[in-house]
Design a protein around this motif. Sequence first.
Motif, PDB file in Angstrom:
ATOM      1  N   ASP A 192      10.680   2.849   2.047  1.00 57.05           N
ATOM      2  CA  ASP A 192      10.111   3.690   2.839  1.00 57.05           C
ATOM      3  C   ASP A 192      10.253   5.381   2.585  1.00 57.05           C
ATOM      4  N   TRP A 193      11.301   5.641   2.046  1.00 60.56           N
ATOM      5  CA  TRP A 193      11.651   6.938   1.578  1.00 60.56           C
ATOM      6  C   TRP A 193      10.560   7.164   0.314  1.00 60.56           C
ATOM      7  N   TRP A 194      10.295   6.570  -0.477  1.00 59.65           N
ATOM      8  CA  TRP A 194       9.456   6.725  -1.630  1.00 59.65           C
ATOM      9  C   TRP A 194       8.128   7.053  -0.837  1.00 59.65           C
ATOM     10  N   THR A 195       7.719   6.423  -0.095  1.00 62.20           N
ATOM     11  CA  THR A 195       6.258   6.488   0.747  1.00 62.20           C
ATOM     12  C   THR A 195       6.331   7.973   1.523  1.00 62.20           C
ATOM     13  N   GLY A 216       5.729   4.925  -8.097  1.00 63.38           N
ATOM     14  CA  GLY A 216       6.496   3.520  -8.743  1.00 63.38           C
ATOM     15  C   GLY A 216       7.420   2.883  -7.768  1.00 63.38           C
ATOM     16  N   TYR A 217       6.794   2.162  -6.869  1.00 67.66           N
ATOM     17  CA  TYR A 217       7.859   1.498  -5.859  1.00 67.66           C
ATOM     18  C   TYR A 217       8.544   0.236  -6.749  1.00 67.66           C
ATOM     19  N   ASN A 218       9.959   0.424  -6.738  1.00 69.25           N
ATOM     20  CA  ASN A 218      10.663  -0.639  -7.188  1.00 69.25           C
ATOM     21  C   ASN A 218      10.597  -2.071  -6.565  1.00 69.25           C
ATOM     22  N   ALA A 247       9.634 -10.659   3.148  1.00 68.70           N
ATOM     23  CA  ALA A 247       9.733  -9.374   4.240  1.00 68.70           C
ATOM     24  C   ALA A 247       9.765  -8.014   3.254  1.00 68.70           C
ATOM     25  N   MET A 248      10.329  -8.070   1.902  1.00 64.52           N
ATOM     26  CA  MET A 248       9.863  -6.784   1.175  1.00 64.52           C
ATOM     27  C   MET A 248       8.787  -6.519   0.846  1.00 64.52           C
ATOM     28  N   GLN A 249       8.033  -7.685   0.465  1.00 69.93           N
ATOM     29  CA  GLN A 249       6.371  -7.344   0.279  1.00 69.93           C
ATOM     30  C   GLN A 249       5.587  -6.845   1.378  1.00 69.93           C
ATOM     31  N   ASP A 250       6.151  -7.471   2.625  1.00 72.13           N
ATOM     32  CA  ASP A 250       5.548  -7.135   4.163  1.00 72.13           C
ATOM     33  C   ASP A 250       5.578  -5.474   4.132  1.00 72.13           C
ATOM     34  N   CYS A 251       6.931  -5.206   3.838  1.00 71.34           N
ATOM     35  CA  CYS A 251       7.250  -3.798   3.986  1.00 71.34           C
ATOM     36  C   CYS A 251       6.508  -2.709   3.131  1.00 71.34           C
ATOM     37  N   LEU A 252       6.236  -3.192   1.871  1.00 70.17           N
ATOM     38  CA  LEU A 252       5.618  -2.465   1.182  1.00 70.17           C
ATOM     39  C   LEU A 252       3.996  -2.239   1.417  1.00 70.17           C
ATOM     40  N   ASP A 253       3.602  -3.481   1.983  1.00 67.67           N
ATOM     41  CA  ASP A 253       2.090  -3.447   2.485  1.00 67.67           C
ATOM     42  C   ASP A 253       2.078  -2.401   3.575  1.00 67.67           C
ATOM     43  N   GLN A 254       3.191  -2.319   4.447  1.00 68.12           N
ATOM     44  CA  GLN A 254       2.942  -1.452   5.748  1.00 68.12           C
ATOM     45  C   GLN A 254       2.989  -0.096   5.084  1.00 68.12           C
ATOM     46  N   ASN A 255       3.684   0.264   3.964  1.00 65.58           N
ATOM     47  CA  ASN A 255       3.976   1.617   3.572  1.00 65.58           C
ATOM     48  C   ASN A 255       2.542   2.067   3.179  1.00 65.58           C
ATOM     49  N   GLY A 257      -0.074   0.795   4.171  1.00 68.66           N
ATOM     50  CA  GLY A 257      -0.972   1.248   5.453  1.00 68.66           C
ATOM     51  C   GLY A 257      -0.768   2.756   6.000  1.00 68.66           C
ATOM     52  N   LYS A 258       0.473   3.265   5.847  1.00 63.72           N
ATOM     53  CA  LYS A 258       1.048   4.522   6.259  1.00 63.72           C
ATOM     54  C   LYS A 258       0.327   5.710   5.378  1.00 63.72           C
ATOM     55  N   ILE A 259       0.014   5.370   4.099  1.00 67.12           N
ATOM     56  CA  ILE A 259      -0.610   6.270   3.006  1.00 67.12           C
ATOM     57  C   ILE A 259      -1.986   6.363   3.450  1.00 67.12           C
ATOM     58  N   TYR A 260      -2.420   5.172   3.662  1.00 67.31           N
ATOM     59  CA  TYR A 260      -3.964   5.234   4.099  1.00 67.31           C
ATOM     60  C   TYR A 260      -4.198   6.054   5.355  1.00 67.31           C
ATOM     61  N   LYS A 261      -3.451   5.854   6.375  1.00 73.04           N
ATOM     62  CA  LYS A 261      -3.650   6.597   7.447  1.00 73.04           C
ATOM     63  C   LYS A 261      -3.425   7.991   7.065  1.00 73.04           C
ATOM     64  N   THR A 262      -2.634   8.456   6.513  1.00 74.19           N
ATOM     65  CA  THR A 262      -2.533   9.959   6.009  1.00 74.19           C
ATOM     66  C   THR A 262      -3.652  10.422   5.453  1.00 74.19           C
ATOM     67  N   LEU A 263      -4.098   9.575   4.381  1.00 78.32           N
ATOM     68  CA  LEU A 263      -5.365  10.027   3.730  1.00 78.32           C
ATOM     69  C   LEU A 263      -6.497  10.015   4.797  1.00 78.32           C
ATOM     70  N   GLU A 264      -6.790   9.430   5.498  1.00 79.32           N
ATOM     71  CA  GLU A 264      -7.706   9.461   6.621  1.00 79.32           C
ATOM     72  C   GLU A 264      -7.436  10.670   7.585  1.00 79.32           C
ATOM     73  N   GLU A 265      -6.684  10.733   8.038  1.00 78.79           N
ATOM     74  CA  GLU A 265      -6.245  12.035   8.962  1.00 78.79           C
ATOM     75  C   GLU A 265      -6.436  13.180   8.339  1.00 78.79           C
ATOM     76  N   THR A 266      -6.175  13.426   6.834  1.00 75.85           N
ATOM     77  CA  THR A 266      -6.177  14.727   6.282  1.00 75.85           C
ATOM     78  C   THR A 266      -7.501  14.788   5.652  1.00 75.85           C
ATOM     79  N   GLY A 267      -8.543  14.008   5.836  1.00 72.62           N
ATOM     80  CA  GLY A 267      -9.568  13.715   5.187  1.00 72.62           C
ATOM     81  C   GLY A 267      -9.780  13.645   3.764  1.00 72.62           C
ATOM     82  N   GLN A 268      -8.689  13.221   3.043  1.00 74.28           N
ATOM     83  CA  GLN A 268      -8.782  13.113   1.769  1.00 74.28           C
ATOM     84  C   GLN A 268      -9.154  11.702   1.135  1.00 74.28           C
ATOM     85  N   LEU A 269      -9.228  10.982   2.012  1.00 76.39           N
ATOM     86  CA  LEU A 269      -9.529   9.351   1.557  1.00 76.39           C
ATOM     87  C   LEU A 269     -10.822   9.305   0.591  1.00 76.39           C
TER      88      LEU A 269
END
Lengths: 478, 478
Positions: A192-195, A216-218, A247-255, A257-269
């Motif tokens: 979560d922190w890297w994201t 670079g997610y570990n 569970a780790m892989q699921d968390c990675l995917d959620q993260n 998702g957060k990046i996608y949300k940010t890119l969309e909200e800021t019009g950068q996608l």
Amino acid sequence: MPRSIRLLFVATTLAFVFVLTSQAAYAADRPNVLLILTDDMGYADISYNGSLQVKTPNIDRIAETGVYFEQAYVTGVVCAPSRCGLVSGRYQQRFGAEHNWNEFGEIYNAEYIGINPNVKVMSEYVKEQGYATAMIGKWHVGESDRMRPEARGFDHAFWMGGNHTYWPTAERNRLKLNGGPVTKIDVPYLTDWWTQDAINWMTKDHGDQPWFIYLGYNTPHTPMQAKEEDLAKYAHIENQRRRTYLAMQDCLDQNIGKIYKTLEETGQLDNTVIIFTNDNGGPCEANASINAPFRGMKSNFLEGGMRVPMMISWPSNIEPGARYHQPVSTLDLLPTILAAIQSPDAPADFDLDAAHPENGLDGVNLFPFFQNKVDADARPHDTLYFRAVFRGTAIRDGDWKLIVTRHDLPFLYNIAEDPQEQNNLLLEMPEKARELKFKLGQWEANLEGTPTFFNSNRWLRGKYRAYEKEYILEQPAP
Amino acid sequence: MPRSIRLLFVATTLAFVFVLTSQAAYAADRPNVLLILTDDMGYADISYNGSLQVKTPNIDRIAETGVYFEQAYVTGVVCAPSRCGLVSGRYQQRFGAEHNWNEFGEIYNAEYIGINPNVKVMSEYVKEQGYATAMIGKWHVGESDRMRPEARGFDHAFWMGGNHTYWPTAERNRLKLNGGPVTKIDVPYLTDWWTQDAINWMTKDHGDQPWFIYLGYNTPHTPMQAKEEDLAKYAHIENQRRRTYLAMQDCLDQNIGKIYKTLEETGQLDNTVIIFTNDNGGPCEANASINAPFRGMKSNFLEGGMRVPMMISWPSNIEPGARYHQPVSTLDLLPTILAAIQSPDAPADFDLDAAHPENGLDGVNLFPFFQNKVDADARPHDTLYFRAVFRGTAIRDGDWKLIVTRHDLPFLYNIAEDPQEQNNLLLEMPEKARELKFKLGQWEANLEGTPTFFNSNRWLRGKYRAYEKEYILEQPAP
């Protein structure tokens, strides 16, 4: 004011205005670049590749809205060498980065542990093009003063070496932030922190500069540590390691998702190039990853050890849903990124080699290939080479592959017909195997990192016979 | 004087007398040891092995008055690794000494260039047995403070590193003498000088101590430099390099003649063990040496690269004229020397391993073998292993040999039937080749110097199938 000085003043002002204008145009046109690299992920462990156990809609979205590479190879089958090839665009054996250095204890000079500073890396190329650059996550290609991210073209660096707990504490962590230690934990779980840090960088005001993030997610490398909320979703999985992995892989995917949300909200996608790939095959036993449908795992040269998911999306420039079927390499990411961020006035047939003659890159720009601007049968690479000298070597040449290991005779497979590497054709086609072995040997003998006189060819000449004839028989002792 | 102190006094005196007596008996019985190692000599370039071009009566004399080993192998096919195996009695790959270090530039820590101080070497074993020890000539297994001969059990050390002119000057030389530089040239030609220094040491008064000399001639290694008087004898040889080589070789033999003369004149010959061998096959092109009847040369794993002349004489204990035909190794010289110098009260079935449990030696004592105290078919080594990881690997197993090179498929030879390695049986006998390759791989995987997890076996198990069944198919996503 003398005329000459007045003229100089006018000229300087005009030039300044021109530069400002041109910079602005640049920023509007040139994409941001987000390079996401995962760590030890199984080939089968994304739903895009058919996993029935974990859903990864956000990772899948990158492929579905961009291009997916069906035959993407890493250059090394463990973390550090693979990353060396990726960030330099060159076979890492050329600069002595063939293994995880820690596998050899202390025999190396500290100043040689990492990518030699005379080898130019991705961040330096990109920064040179006016980008705001950030390294966030696992670097693992050098921690000395001359090799850490801060010294290699990154404006911002929040990073770790090769291995780290997902639950750092202020007292116990090996994280680094812009040249110093990390003494305060902002986000408890490292994925979560890297994201969070990446989101901070992509939403920061960089003026006219587009940004580049090497994220670079570990995840999902060991240690197997997941958040309770994610573990709860996989309570039905009996094997505890596999449960944690999912569970780790699921968390990675959620993260993601957060990046996608940010890119969309800021019009950068629309104008962000998102690249997603993995550093090597999953090490099945260590983290319970799965490389189906391939055989093999991290640290060997079967497809499961070195074929990885790879995808690139760029909504404004890449048609969605393409699948590219010829072999490509993580070596190609650097030239492909450079092609994407070329200055907007570059000609359509922009020649990367001409623009960067110092490169000597082993990778190639993939755009013409997956955008069908070249013949469909043309391959970015006729041949790809692999070596970790103590483990073995391999070559992918056309549809053929030869693997050389320590414990057995070589293995010859036709990957087009036998991607699961079940049918060793060595004894049926020894001449094909010899041809591939010779080609591999030629590559090895010409690696700068290998003493060039290690050329085992000459012993085939039976040299002594000439000497015998000339000296022993014809000119006897005094 | 109280009774207890008187008793102690008597006991101490008795013990002292006993030690003196025992020391004297020791010196009278225990042999001197002269180990002569040449450098890059051709297998065919001694008259004992059939050379018609050069007469080497003094080298031949060692074989004629002792035992000659028909199948003697070095452990490395270039200078430094071969010497590491010889002086340690262990496969040099165990302690990371696999190549000439200079082949790799500066990547190694200086303190790792040479034999690690925790690996006990021949001179330390011998000195421990009360010998006066001297290193004279080419050392080449470490020059740092902890690795040079002065630090490795030699009382006297007049030595050089890996390569040197034969015509040193006071101003320009890299010779070392007992911890310091050499500033005065006593003998103009280096081959002669080594001999003079060895003669000085063997005629010096060492009290009750027998002596041990490791005499490492750099002859006939390049640079090709010979004395005029020796060149004159070979004026009829047309090839200039070969002419110089023969003159150097002739000079070497004359020097061994001088040593014989000294040993005879001082009455030491009868009880001196003389061992003669060479560090690797001749590098035909570099110094015009000849390895007939074998194919190959220095730096490869054909017989010409790794089979060397080896002979041991000890007039008072070894019958003259024997030839031993089973494979032996330079690894065996250390245990064989230790057996020869064992204390005189050691039992006839002296157990070297029991006496030196710390050894972990790979070599074995050759005396029981060439003195026919064991079954004639018994071999000192069923299997011998060879590796220089960037060059290749080889295994000699019984009469079979497998060579693995960079540019071709493996080569399988039956050395008993085909000592010239003309007939590659790989495709006729792939199962024999697999068996040998597996054995070689097992040895490699268990070398301390190689990360043990470099074990390429596990990928043969097709591990992913189990995971697929257990996790993907049976336990779908939430």
